[in-house]
Design a protein around this motif. Structure first.
Motif, PDB file in Angstrom:
ATOM      1  N   LEU A   1       2.762  -4.074 -15.731  1.00 53.54           N
ATOM      2  CA  LEU A   1       1.980  -4.268 -14.306  1.00 53.54           C
ATOM      3  C   LEU A   1       0.625  -3.739 -14.169  1.00 53.54           C
ATOM      4  O   LEU A   1       0.219  -3.580 -13.051  1.00 53.54           O
ATOM      5  N   GLU A   2      -0.052  -3.725 -15.353  1.00 51.70           N
ATOM      6  CA  GLU A   2      -1.525  -3.384 -15.294  1.00 51.70           C
ATOM      7  C   GLU A   2      -2.301  -3.917 -14.224  1.00 51.70           C
ATOM      8  O   GLU A   2      -3.239  -3.577 -13.839  1.00 51.70           O
ATOM      9  N   ASP A   3      -2.050  -5.385 -14.313  1.00 49.32           N
ATOM     10  CA  ASP A   3      -2.919  -6.299 -13.282  1.00 49.32           C
ATOM     11  C   ASP A   3      -2.344  -6.523 -11.846  1.00 49.32           C
ATOM     12  O   ASP A   3      -2.803  -7.186 -11.106  1.00 49.32           O
ATOM     13  N   ARG A   4      -1.293  -5.710 -11.634  1.00 47.85           N
ATOM     14  CA  ARG A   4      -0.785  -5.512 -10.433  1.00 47.85           C
ATOM     15  C   ARG A   4      -0.817  -4.128  -9.721  1.00 47.85           C
ATOM     16  O   ARG A   4      -0.568  -4.251  -8.308  1.00 47.85           O
ATOM     17  N   VAL A   5      -1.094  -3.070 -10.285  1.00 50.07           N
ATOM     18  CA  VAL A   5      -0.892  -1.745  -9.840  1.00 50.07           C
ATOM     19  C   VAL A   5      -2.112  -1.175 -10.073  1.00 50.07           C
ATOM     20  O   VAL A   5      -2.552  -1.055 -11.015  1.00 50.07           O
ATOM     21  N   ARG A   6      -2.671  -0.477  -8.924  1.00 50.15           N
ATOM     22  CA  ARG A   6      -3.933   0.384  -8.970  1.00 50.15           C
ATOM     23  C   ARG A   6      -3.925   1.731  -8.669  1.00 50.15           C
ATOM     24  O   ARG A   6      -3.264   1.993  -7.461  1.00 50.15           O
ATOM     25  N   PHE A   7      -4.185   2.611  -9.384  1.00 44.72           N
ATOM     26  CA  PHE A   7      -4.294   4.079  -8.772  1.00 44.72           C
ATOM     27  C   PHE A   7      -5.613   4.329  -8.773  1.00 44.72           C
ATOM     28  O   PHE A   7      -6.433   4.622  -9.561  1.00 44.72           O
ATOM     29  N   ALA A   8      -5.960   4.399  -7.395  1.00 45.41           N
ATOM     30  CA  ALA A   8      -7.302   4.527  -6.827  1.00 45.41           C
ATOM     31  C   ALA A   8      -7.866   5.845  -6.611  1.00 45.41           C
ATOM     32  O   ALA A   8      -9.210   6.477  -6.633  1.00 45.41           O
ATOM     33  N   GLY A   9      -7.045   6.824  -6.697  1.00 50.58           N
ATOM     34  CA  GLY A   9      -7.190   8.256  -6.428  1.00 50.58           C
ATOM     35  C   GLY A   9      -7.632   8.554  -5.004  1.00 50.58           C
ATOM     36  O   GLY A   9      -7.215   7.687  -4.190  1.00 50.58           O
ATOM     37  N   ARG A  10      -8.186   9.754  -4.636  1.00 48.91           N
ATOM     38  CA  ARG A  10      -8.776   9.716  -3.377  1.00 48.91           C
ATOM     39  C   ARG A  10      -9.825   8.915  -3.024  1.00 48.91           C
ATOM     40  O   ARG A  10     -10.997   8.588  -3.707  1.00 48.91           O
ATOM     41  N   VAL A  11      -9.857   8.078  -1.673  1.00 48.76           N
ATOM     42  CA  VAL A  11     -10.899   7.227  -1.303  1.00 48.76           C
ATOM     43  C   VAL A  11     -11.607   7.881  -0.021  1.00 48.76           C
ATOM     44  O   VAL A  11     -11.107   8.569   0.591  1.00 48.76           O
ATOM     45  N   SER A  12     -12.731   7.139   0.237  1.00 51.70           N
ATOM     46  CA  SER A  12     -13.455   7.355   1.513  1.00 51.70           C
ATOM     47  C   SER A  12     -12.473   7.022   2.760  1.00 51.70           C
ATOM     48  O   SER A  12     -11.801   5.972   2.594  1.00 51.70           O
ATOM     49  N   GLU A  13     -12.818   7.312   3.919  1.00 47.13           N
ATOM     50  CA  GLU A  13     -12.420   6.954   5.264  1.00 47.13           C
ATOM     51  C   GLU A  13     -12.226   5.679   5.158  1.00 47.13           C
ATOM     52  O   GLU A  13     -11.507   4.766   5.664  1.00 47.13           O
ATOM     53  N   ASP A  14     -13.385   5.100   5.073  1.00 46.49           N
ATOM     54  CA  ASP A  14     -13.778   3.517   5.147  1.00 46.49           C
ATOM     55  C   ASP A  14     -12.695   2.727   4.279  1.00 46.49           C
ATOM     56  O   ASP A  14     -12.481   1.537   4.474  1.00 46.49           O
TER      57      ASP A  14
ATOM     58  N   LEU B   1      -2.918   5.012  -3.416  1.00 51.37           N
ATOM     59  CA  LEU B   1      -4.197   5.848  -3.143  1.00 51.37           C
ATOM     60  C   LEU B   1      -3.934   7.265  -2.577  1.00 51.37           C
ATOM     61  O   LEU B   1      -2.787   7.463  -2.094  1.00 51.37           O
ATOM     62  N   GLY B   2      -4.706   8.006  -3.354  1.00 45.92           N
ATOM     63  CA  GLY B   2      -4.195   9.555  -2.783  1.00 45.92           C
ATOM     64  C   GLY B   2      -4.818  10.426  -4.094  1.00 45.92           C
ATOM     65  O   GLY B   2      -4.983   9.991  -5.296  1.00 45.92           O
ATOM     66  N   SER B   3      -5.137  11.711  -3.800  1.00 43.95           N
ATOM     67  CA  SER B   3      -5.526  12.784  -4.885  1.00 43.95           C
ATOM     68  C   SER B   3      -4.707  12.751  -6.250  1.00 43.95           C
ATOM     69  O   SER B   3      -3.372  12.621  -6.014  1.00 43.95           O
ATOM     70  N   LYS B   4      -5.150  12.746  -7.364  1.00 44.48           N
ATOM     71  CA  LYS B   4      -4.342  12.716  -8.594  1.00 44.48           C
ATOM     72  C   LYS B   4      -4.129  14.154  -9.020  1.00 44.48           C
ATOM     73  O   LYS B   4      -4.849  14.812  -9.642  1.00 44.48           O
TER      74      LYS B   4
ATOM     75  N   LEU C   1       0.825  -1.060  -0.004  1.00 44.02           N
ATOM     76  CA  LEU C   1      -0.022   0.155  -0.062  1.00 44.02           C
ATOM     77  C   LEU C   1       1.076   1.252  -0.190  1.00 44.02           C
ATOM     78  O   LEU C   1       2.002   1.212   0.902  1.00 44.02           O
ATOM     79  N   SER C   2       0.564   2.309  -0.862  1.00 43.81           N
ATOM     80  CA  SER C   2       1.222   3.686  -0.605  1.00 43.81           C
ATOM     81  C   SER C   2       0.127   4.611  -0.731  1.00 43.81           C
ATOM     82  O   SER C   2      -1.047   4.508  -1.393  1.00 43.81           O
ATOM     83  N   VAL C   3       0.228   5.582   0.189  1.00 40.99           N
ATOM     84  CA  VAL C   3      -0.873   6.710   0.126  1.00 40.99           C
ATOM     85  C   VAL C   3      -0.340   7.881   0.216  1.00 40.99           C
ATOM     86  O   VAL C   3       0.376   8.469   0.956  1.00 40.99           O
ATOM     87  N   GLY C   4      -0.790   8.864  -0.574  1.00 41.00           N
ATOM     88  CA  GLY C   4      -0.038  10.041  -0.884  1.00 41.00           C
ATOM     89  C   GLY C   4      -0.745  10.812  -1.931  1.00 41.00           C
ATOM     90  O   GLY C   4      -1.080  10.252  -3.078  1.00 41.00           O
ATOM     91  N   ALA C   5      -0.404  12.095  -2.076  1.00 44.73           N
ATOM     92  CA  ALA C   5      -0.925  12.927  -3.563  1.00 44.73           C
ATOM     93  C   ALA C   5      -0.014  12.520  -4.342  1.00 44.73           C
ATOM     94  O   ALA C   5       1.129  12.412  -4.142  1.00 44.73           O
ATOM     95  N   MET C   6      -0.549  12.205  -5.637  1.00 44.19           N
ATOM     96  CA  MET C   6       0.270  11.811  -6.972  1.00 44.19           C
ATOM     97  C   MET C   6       1.203  13.066  -7.340  1.00 44.19           C
ATOM     98  O   MET C   6       0.646  13.667  -8.272  1.00 44.19           O
ATOM     99  N   LYS C   7       2.167  13.160  -6.904  1.00 38.15           N
ATOM    100  CA  LYS C   7       3.105  14.086  -7.193  1.00 38.15           C
ATOM    101  C   LYS C   7       4.730  13.816  -7.239  1.00 38.15           C
ATOM    102  O   LYS C   7       4.803  12.660  -6.231  1.00 38.15           O
TER     103      LYS C   7
END
Length: 360
Positions: free
Chosen positions: A228-241, A207-210, A174-180
């Motif tokens: 790596l398309e089937d291994r890496v997901r850029f989900a953007g900002r997500v809910s707290e849950d 996960l994090g704002s794009k 897992l990685s969490v942070g703004a995409m910059k």
């Protein structure tokens, strides 16, 4: 103790906001809600550095002068409001402290036309409250005589991870942070490509704002190039849950932040969030992550911008279940120093020291 608390953000989904909201709550708990005056961030004109900030700062100071005169101390909880705290201090004759989170503790982060304001504000502060030892170093280089105290951001205890047992068969990163660029996602993707080549089974959620579309497009293009398309997901900002679920499912947290001009990782609250849930973390040297991550105890530290060493570190953790378990067990206990109750007491002490010193 009456505190005038200045912030430009109380949104707990980002670093500035989470820091401000946490310390504002601590101030109210320790001093009583009626003793804390915190203007609505949206009402402040000087909340962000800009070419017209001297006029904005003056306008805000005139609106808040009565409250400043009734205060015992003023706290600029974010760097952009340090000049306002400085001006109010001069007009009302009360001390002020200024928090420094990272990048904006370096004068190069500001436009040349307004650097003088920040130079004056940080130099005159009764205390500069740096969120980490590395951030304190950066401030000290620019302001050798600044009175610096390290008071990090805090976290709310989350207990153990929701999921028990050992690591997933398909390792979850897992990685969490703004995409910059400063967050080092480009280095992370290159490391993941190396791990794939070495045969490691994994899935990585980012996960994090794009933020910058060109940078995100560059990352997505590289993911395709590396297959790596089937291994890496850029989900953007997500809910707290959703974020909570992601932490609960993760085997390892990785955020390889690096320098981008004057910009750097001042502390990294996300490392604390991961560790509080028993997830070991990998971060980089030359950043505030070194205050949180104890190399080989609750995570690993690698040089910034080095995808090969990052890949070695990830593989070391995810290929050795005993090593991973040792760090997973140690992680929540290793960060007690960052609990809100502890850092709230340190902030309270900094206020009292500033008031006492100013009265002499």
């Amino acid at each position: 103790m009456r505190i005038l608390f200045l912030t430009n953000d109380l949104d707990v989904t980002n670093g500035w906001g989470r820091y401000s909201a946490g310390f504002l709550e601590q101030a109210r708990v320790r001093n009583g809600a009626s003793a804390i005056v915190a203007p609505d961030p949206k009402s402040l004109r000087s909340r962000l550095p800009s070419w017209h900030q001297p006029l904005s700062t003056l306008a805000d100071a005139m609106a808040l002068i009565k409250e400043a005169r009734r205060a015992d101390v003023i706290h600029a909880a974010v760097e952009p409001l340090a000049p306002l705290a400085c001006l109010l201090s001069l007009l009302a004759r009360v001390p002020y402290v200024a928090s420094v989170h990272g990048t904006y503790g370096d004068l190069r982060a500001y436009r040349p036309a307004i650097r003088w304001m920040y130079h004056l504000a940080f130099r005159r502060a009764s205390r500069v409250l740096a969120v980490s030892g590395y951030t304190a170093e950066v401030v000290r280089r620019r302001f050798p005589r600044a009175r610096i105290v390290i008071v990090p951001g805090g976290f709310a205890a989350a207990g153990r991870r929701a999921r028990g047992g050992g690591m997933s068969v398909e390792r979850r990163i897992l990685s969490v942070g703004a995409m910059k660029p400063r967050k080092g996602f480009h280095t992370f993707i290159e490391a993941l490509g190396l791990l794939k080549a070495h045969g490691l089974a994994f899935r990585a959620d980012c996960l994090g704002s794009k933020g910058t579309s060109a940078y995100v497009e560059r990352l997505e293009s590289r993911v395709k190039d590396l297959g790596l398309e089937d291994r890496v997901r850029f989900a953007g900002r997500v809910s707290e849950d959703e974020l909570e679920d992601a932490y609960a499912a993760a085997d390892l947290f990785v955020l390889p932040s690096e320098h981008d001009g004057p910009a750097f990782e001042g502390l990294g609250l996300v490392y604390l969030e991961a560790m509080s849930r028993g997830v070991p973390a990998i971060g980089c040297l030359e950043s505030g992550a070194t205050d949180v991550i104890k190399d080989g105890e609750n995570g690993l530290l690698v040089p910034p911008g080095d995808s090969e060493k990052l890949a070695v570190a990830i593989r070391r953790v995810l290929s050795d279940e005993a090593f991973w378990k040792m760090m997973s067990d140690a992680a929540p206990k290793s960060i007690d120093r960052f609990r809100w109750g502890t850092v709230g007491a340190e902030m309270d002490a900094a206020y009292k020291d500033a008031i006492s010193e100013y009265a002499r």
